[in-house]
Scaffold this motif. Structure first.
Motif, PDB file in Angstrom:
ATOM      1  N   ALA A   1       0.835  -1.206   0.000  1.00 25.92           N
ATOM      2  CA  ALA A   1       0.000   0.000   0.000  1.00 25.92           C
ATOM      3  C   ALA A   1       0.867   1.254   0.000  1.00 25.92           C
ATOM      4  O   ALA A   1       0.503   2.273  -0.607  1.00 25.92           O
TER       5      ALA A   1
ATOM      6  N   ASP B   1      -5.666   2.371  -0.488  1.00 23.58           N
ATOM      7  CA  ASP B   1      -6.171   2.337   0.883  1.00 23.58           C
ATOM      8  C   ASP B   1      -7.136   1.180   1.063  1.00 23.58           C
ATOM      9  O   ASP B   1      -7.614   0.576   0.095  1.00 23.58           O
TER      10      ASP B   1
ATOM     11  N   GLY C   1     -10.628   3.913   3.926  1.00 27.58           N
ATOM     12  CA  GLY C   1      -9.667   4.992   3.734  1.00 27.58           C
ATOM     13  C   GLY C   1      -8.410   4.869   4.577  1.00 27.58           C
ATOM     14  O   GLY C   1      -7.503   5.697   4.457  1.00 27.58           O
ATOM     15  N   SER C   2      -8.328   3.857   5.426  1.00 22.91           N
ATOM     16  CA  SER C   2      -7.140   3.667   6.257  1.00 22.91           C
ATOM     17  C   SER C   2      -6.065   2.927   5.462  1.00 22.91           C
ATOM     18  O   SER C   2      -6.322   2.372   4.385  1.00 22.91           O
ATOM     19  N   ARG C   3      -4.872   2.896   5.992  1.00 17.89           N
ATOM     20  CA  ARG C   3      -3.760   2.203   5.351  1.00 17.89           C
ATOM     21  C   ARG C   3      -2.965   1.454   6.419  1.00 17.89           C
ATOM     22  O   ARG C   3      -1.832   1.819   6.755  1.00 17.89           O
TER      23      ARG C   3
END
Length: 302
Positions: free
Chosen positions: A267, A273, A277-279
């Motif tokens: 990522a 993501d 929307g998190s990584r």
């Protein structure tokens, strides 16, 4: 990123990471054959509700073409028939994802080999190792007919992490280390044909079984962090799917040949993501944060 015109086989796509990978390959436009043992008419010994037809419908709903085929990948004749069908219907195979697993009900944590159920342990190895080799044996000859093919061996834990950490069962440990090594070995054979092999590990994945284990759903999974704070770095099955899709679409994917990769690390390279929307980057977290605490292995089921 597009995989229009590409044909993929995701072996072991009924649920979990396999379903997430199939979904994201479909979202990128690929035709995806999804295999597993559980159909709407017949359950496997898992006795789970998820089916390969559901996975195929998800693939199609996201813009690809999902094709469900019931296959037991321990049966070479069934795998050969599958590949013959792909050859007949598509004339090509561009992406092979070996995600067959099936060991969740078989391993026993924190038991040495003499205490672990031997029959279950040996069956786990057959499911985690033999199925991958059988599928590669039959599918790779079709894949190497066109340059640019990609083989992905799905496992639990990077090669570096697994080299230094006992995975709490001799059978589970061996199965997960073997997938990393298989990718490395296949890379040697595939390189002369212009094809690439890698292993990939998701992080702590919020699979259907993991969500049930913590008695949460995807829409309220953070509630589980009250009892297990480290669950905060978990990810959906689609996250590793996006990693595989990014690899498959990369014209320079050969730079990864033979390497052990993770969803979180890729990522950072490809810039995708998770669905929210998190990584997350589970394996970096495991090294930098959890190492200080020396906990029991946190990832549990893959």
């Amino acid at each position: 990123m597009t995989l229009d015109g590409k044909v993929a086989l995701v072996a072991g796509a009924t649920r979990g990471g396999g379903r997430g990978i199939a979904a994201e390959l479909g979202a990128a436009g690929a035709t995806v054959y999804v295999t597993g043992r559980t159909t709407r008419q017949q359950q496997s010994d898992y006795k789970r509700p998820e089916t390969i037809e559901e996975t195929a419908e998800i693939v199609t709903g996201l813009g690809g073409k999902g094709i469900a085929v019931q296959v037991d990948h321990l049966e070479p004749a069934q795998v050969k028939a599958l590949v013959d069908r792909i050859r007949s219907e598509q004339g090509q195979l561009d992406i092979l994802v070996n995600d067959v697993w099936g060991g969740e009900l078989l391993f026993e944590w924190n038991k040495p080999v003499w205490e672990h159920n031997l029959e279950n342990g040996l069956k786990l190895l057959r499911l985690g190792v033999d199925t991958h080799l059988i599928t590669a044996h039959h599918a790779l000859p079709l894949m190497i007919e066109r340059p640019g093919g990609l083989l992905v061996e799905v496992t639990d834990g990077t090669a570096d992490y697994n080299a230094e950490h006992y995975r709490l069962s001799p059978f589970y440990d061996l199965a997960k280390v073997s997938a990393n090594r298989m990718a490395w070995a296949h890379a040697k054979d595939l390189a002369p044909h212009g094809a690439t092999a890698v292993s990939i590990t998701p992080g702590w994945m919020r699979s259907e079984m993991m969500l049930e284990h913590y008695q949460v759903r995807e829409d309220n999974w953070r509630d589980a962090t009250a009892n297990q704070p480290h669950f905060v770095i978990s990810e959906t099955p689609r996250f590793v799917g996006r990693a595989v899709a990014a690899l498959a679409a990369d014209p320079e994917k050969a730079r990864w040949n033979g390497q052990s990769l993770s969803s979180g690390a890729l990522a950072q390279v490809y810039g995708f993501d998770d669905l929210d929307g998190s990584r997350p980057d589970c394996w970096r977290y495991m090294r930098e944060v959890m190492e200080a605490e020396k906990p029991a292995d946190a990832t549990g089921y893959r």
